[in-house]
Design a protein around this motif. Structure first.
Motif, PDB file in Angstrom:
ATOM      1  N   GLU A 149       0.807  -1.226   0.000  1.00 56.40           N
ATOM      2  CA  GLU A 149       0.000   0.000   0.000  1.00 56.40           C
ATOM      3  C   GLU A 149       0.834   1.267   0.000  1.00 56.40           C
ATOM      4  OE1 GLU A 149       1.065  -1.617   2.462  1.00 56.40           O
ATOM      5  OE2 GLU A 149       0.673  -0.767   4.426  1.00 56.40           O
ATOM      6  N   ILE A 150       2.162   1.142   0.146  1.00 55.28           N
ATOM      7  CA  ILE A 150       2.939   2.376   0.274  1.00 55.28           C
ATOM      8  C   ILE A 150       3.611   2.760  -1.042  1.00 55.28           C
ATOM      9  CG2 ILE A 150       3.292   2.282   2.764  1.00 55.28           C
ATOM     10  CD1 ILE A 150       6.014   1.069   2.273  1.00 55.28           C
ATOM     11  N   ILE A 172      -0.832   4.828   0.854  1.00 55.91           N
ATOM     12  CA  ILE A 172      -0.280   5.924   1.663  1.00 55.91           C
ATOM     13  C   ILE A 172       1.195   6.102   1.298  1.00 55.91           C
ATOM     14  CG2 ILE A 172      -1.839   5.700   3.656  1.00 55.91           C
ATOM     15  CD1 ILE A 172       0.535   4.287   5.072  1.00 55.91           C
ATOM     16  N   ASN A 186       5.175   6.473   1.840  1.00 57.23           N
ATOM     17  CA  ASN A 186       6.200   5.833   2.660  1.00 57.23           C
ATOM     18  C   ASN A 186       6.900   6.881   3.531  1.00 57.23           C
ATOM     19  OD1 ASN A 186       8.486   4.481   3.612  1.00 57.23           O
ATOM     20  ND2 ASN A 186       9.541   4.585   1.626  1.00 57.23           N
ATOM     21  N   SER A 187       6.516   6.945   4.768  1.00 57.11           N
ATOM     22  CA  SER A 187       7.207   7.888   5.662  1.00 57.11           C
ATOM     23  C   SER A 187       8.318   7.200   6.459  1.00 57.11           C
ATOM     24  CB  SER A 187       6.220   8.574   6.610  1.00 57.11           C
ATOM     25  OG  SER A 187       5.434   7.623   7.272  1.00 57.11           O
ATOM     26  N   ASN A 188       8.211   5.901   6.654  1.00 55.74           N
ATOM     27  CA  ASN A 188       9.222   5.192   7.450  1.00 55.74           C
ATOM     28  C   ASN A 188      10.602   5.222   6.807  1.00 55.74           C
ATOM     29  OD1 ASN A 188       7.432   4.417   9.381  1.00 55.74           O
ATOM     30  ND2 ASN A 188       6.996   2.429   8.459  1.00 55.74           N
ATOM     31  N   GLY A 248       7.350  -2.682   8.617  1.00 51.85           N
ATOM     32  CA  GLY A 248       6.103  -3.292   8.140  1.00 51.85           C
ATOM     33  C   GLY A 248       6.269  -4.786   7.950  1.00 51.85           C
ATOM     34  N   GLY A 249       5.134  -5.427   7.721  1.00 50.84           N
ATOM     35  CA  GLY A 249       5.165  -6.857   7.419  1.00 50.84           C
ATOM     36  C   GLY A 249       5.528  -7.742   8.592  1.00 50.84           C
ATOM     37  N   SER A 259       3.422  -7.893  11.535  1.00 54.20           N
ATOM     38  CA  SER A 259       2.291  -8.213  12.427  1.00 54.20           C
ATOM     39  C   SER A 259       1.662  -9.550  12.032  1.00 54.20           C
ATOM     40  CB  SER A 259       1.243  -7.092  12.429  1.00 54.20           C
ATOM     41  OG  SER A 259       1.739  -5.920  11.893  1.00 54.20           O
ATOM     42  N   GLY A 303       5.167  -1.344  11.082  1.00 56.28           N
ATOM     43  CA  GLY A 303       4.867  -0.479   9.926  1.00 56.28           C
ATOM     44  C   GLY A 303       4.446   0.918  10.317  1.00 56.28           C
ATOM     45  N   ASN A 304       3.784   1.044  11.448  1.00 52.88           N
ATOM     46  CA  ASN A 304       3.320   2.383  11.806  1.00 52.88           C
ATOM     47  C   ASN A 304       4.504   3.268  12.154  1.00 52.88           C
ATOM     48  OD1 ASN A 304       0.469   2.765  11.558  1.00 52.88           O
ATOM     49  ND2 ASN A 304       0.249   1.076  13.017  1.00 52.88           N
TER      50      ASN A 304
HETATM   51  P1  AMP Z   1       2.153  -3.576   8.708  1.00 50.71           P
HETATM   52  O1  AMP Z   1       3.050  -3.802   9.891  1.00 50.71           O
HETATM   53  O2  AMP Z   1       2.805  -3.855   7.421  1.00 50.71           O
HETATM   54  O3  AMP Z   1       0.850  -4.269   8.864  1.00 50.71           O
HETATM   55  O4  AMP Z   1       1.821  -2.032   8.733  1.00 50.71           O
HETATM   56  C1  AMP Z   1       1.165  -1.437   9.823  1.00 50.71           C
HETATM   57  C2  AMP Z   1       0.642  -0.072   9.433  1.00 50.71           C
HETATM   58  O5  AMP Z   1       1.733   0.788   9.118  1.00 50.71           O
HETATM   59  C3  AMP Z   1      -0.259  -0.084   8.214  1.00 50.71           C
HETATM   60  O6  AMP Z   1      -1.310   0.844   8.412  1.00 50.71           O
HETATM   61  C4  AMP Z   1       0.652   0.390   7.113  1.00 50.71           C
HETATM   62  O7  AMP Z   1      -0.038   0.997   6.070  1.00 50.71           O
HETATM   63  C5  AMP Z   1       1.548   1.357   7.821  1.00 50.71           C
HETATM   64  N1  AMP Z   1       2.833   1.429   7.156  1.00 50.71           N
HETATM   65  C6  AMP Z   1       3.583   0.373   6.785  1.00 50.71           C
HETATM   66  N2  AMP Z   1       4.717   0.759   6.202  1.00 50.71           N
HETATM   67  C7  AMP Z   1       4.695   2.108   6.199  1.00 50.71           C
HETATM   68  C8  AMP Z   1       5.594   3.100   5.720  1.00 50.71           C
HETATM   69  N3  AMP Z   1       6.744   2.756   5.131  1.00 50.71           N
HETATM   70  N4  AMP Z   1       5.263   4.389   5.877  1.00 50.71           N
HETATM   71  C9  AMP Z   1       4.096   4.728   6.487  1.00 50.71           C
HETATM   72  N5  AMP Z   1       3.232   3.847   6.956  1.00 50.71           N
HETATM   73  C10 AMP Z   1       3.490   2.531   6.812  1.00 50.71           C
END
Ligand code: AMP
Ligand code: MG
Length: 404
Positions: A192-193, A205, A207-209, A255-256, A258, A304-305
């Motif tokens: 989704e990023i 959304i 990619n802020s991370n 991310g990835g 959970s 990911g958050n």
């Molecule tokens: P995940 O751990 O992949 O399930 O992501 C948890 C949450 O963090 C989800 O709402 C993602 O959309 C958000 N998220 C994951 N990667 C990023 C990123 N690089 N920048 C901003 N938000 C992210």
């Protein structure tokens, strides 16, 4: 799931330091010393005037003094000060033989050609130096009073800041032995990023991370290797991690991690023979933080958050990285009183709450909606800890605070 303190101890317990290398002193900022730095000279190297004034004998202060020499900084005095004589002396210049004090210009008056008088009541001379080894307080910095030849002036394990570079410069360490900095990969994951320059589609959304982690590393003086976004497909993520593994000491994924169907990171790390030292931590934000080791290489699967990723980088990844760089990292933990009460519904995990310092010396939480609320984090100057089992804190209760 393990407690945060256990996770921290696992990371802190990694007893591995990267190889030592020489770097020029000018580039040593942000490295950690791999050797003690010793002084090759006394500091000050000679008895030195602390002020602009006249060097003379304390016993002559009531008398008219004849100026027999002018001593600028950097000049070796040629004459010896005798009875009722003085030398005009500049700050940083060497004290001439015979003199035992310096009277400051402001406390003197010229009374004829090459004649001066001390205008203060004797013996109330202007004092700026503490008494050292029974020598009078006389505007003289004595040889070796700051540093003696052979003293250890900087200890192995010191994280080098600008003020340490001044010390190296003053003792002639133009090259210094430090631990090399870790090579660190940054790989955000998620279907989704999209990268920040792209306008996200309705279900995407930005990619802020990625940029945040690169910046957090930069703040530590580490240049990140950014690999781009890994899509939530096993082959794609595996491919990027493999490449990053070959080229780096540490991999930071976000991310990835959970429990979702497409959270592939822990399994991929296992396939790549990473030993997962923990996979979930009783901390908020940041529960699904994964930490793995494969030989001398390490991987963090950060949540990911973005607030979770930020906080767990600060608390855990930084600890690992500084450890690899040779520092026994002891972040400054302030115990401060809360400026207002704090309540939460659940108490099964430790919480780290974004907050600001107040002028009264208290800490106050900012408006914060949870681990995706980067705007809340952006207003914070610090995070404070709420321990497991605590639902309520009163105004004035002491909390552990970490500046961010
Ligand atoms: P995940 O751990 O992949 O399930 O992501 C948890 C949450 O963090 C989800 O709402 C993602 O959309 C958000 N998220 C994951 N990667 C990023 C990123 N690089 N920048 C901003 N938000 C992210
Ligand atoms: Mg994801």
């Amino acid at each position: 799931m393990i407690k945060f303190e256990e996770a921290y101890n696992i990371v802190k317990g990694i007893n591995l330091k990267l190889a030592a290398e020489k770097v020029p002193m000018e580039e040593a900022l942000g490295y950690v010393l791999a050797e003690d730095v010793l002084s090759d000279m006394n500091m000050p190297p000679f008895n030195k005037s602390a002020m602009d004034g006249y060097a003379c004998r304390e016993t002559d202060l009531a008398n008219e003094l004849e100026v027999i020499e002018i001593i600028p900084a950097g000049k070796t005095p040629e004459k010896t000060i005798g009875k009722n004589q003085c030398a005009k002396i500049m700050t940083g210049a060497m004290i001439p033989k015979g003199a035992d004090c310096v009277i400051i210009v402001e406390d003197t008056q010229e009374v004829g050609k090459n004649k001066v008088r001390y205008t203060k009541p004797v013996p109330e001379i202007n004092v700026c130096q503490v008494e050292i080894e029974n020598k009078p307080n006389v505007n003289i910095c004595y040889i070796g009073e700051d540093i003696k030849t052979g003293d250890i002036v900087l200890k192995k394990g010191t994280l080098i800041k600008a003020q340490h570079i001044a010390i190296m410069a003053s003792v002639g360490y133009t090259e210094v032995l430090v631990h090399r900095k870790p090579k660190v990969a940054v790989i955000p994951t998620g279907d989704e990023i999209v990268e920040p320059h792209i306008k996200p589609d309705v279900s995407q959304i930005r990619n802020s991370n990625g940029a945040q982690l690169v910046a957090q590393l930069k703040a530590m003086g580490i240049k990140a290797n950014y690999y781009g976004i890994a899509r939530d497909v096993e082959g794609a993520t595996m491919g990027l991690i493999k490449k990053a593994y070959a080229e780096n000491d540490v991999i930071l994924l976000t991310g990835g991690v959970s429990m979702g169907d497409f959270d592939l990171v822990p399994e991929i790390l296992k396939t790549l023979e990473f030993d997962l030292l923990f996979q979930a931590v009783a901390v908020q934000p940041g529960k699904p933080t994964v930490f793995g080791r494969n030989g001398n290489k390490f991987c963090f699967g950060l949540p990911g958050n973005p607030v979770s990723s930020f906080v767990q980088f600060e608390l855990l990844a930084k600890t690992l990285l500084y450890g690899l760089m040779g520092q026994d990292y002891q972040p400054l933990n302030l115990r401060l009183p809360l400026g207002k009460e704090y309540k939460r519904k659940k108490d099964k995990r430790m919480s780290w709450i974004p907050a600001v310092f107040t002028e009264e010396g208290t800490i106050v939480p900012v408006e914060y909606h949870g681990s995706a609320h980067i705007r809340g984090l952006g207003q914070a100057q610090a995070i404070f800890a709420v321990p497991i089992g605590v639902k309520e804190l009163k105004k004035g209760d002491l909390v552990d605070v970490r500046q961010i």
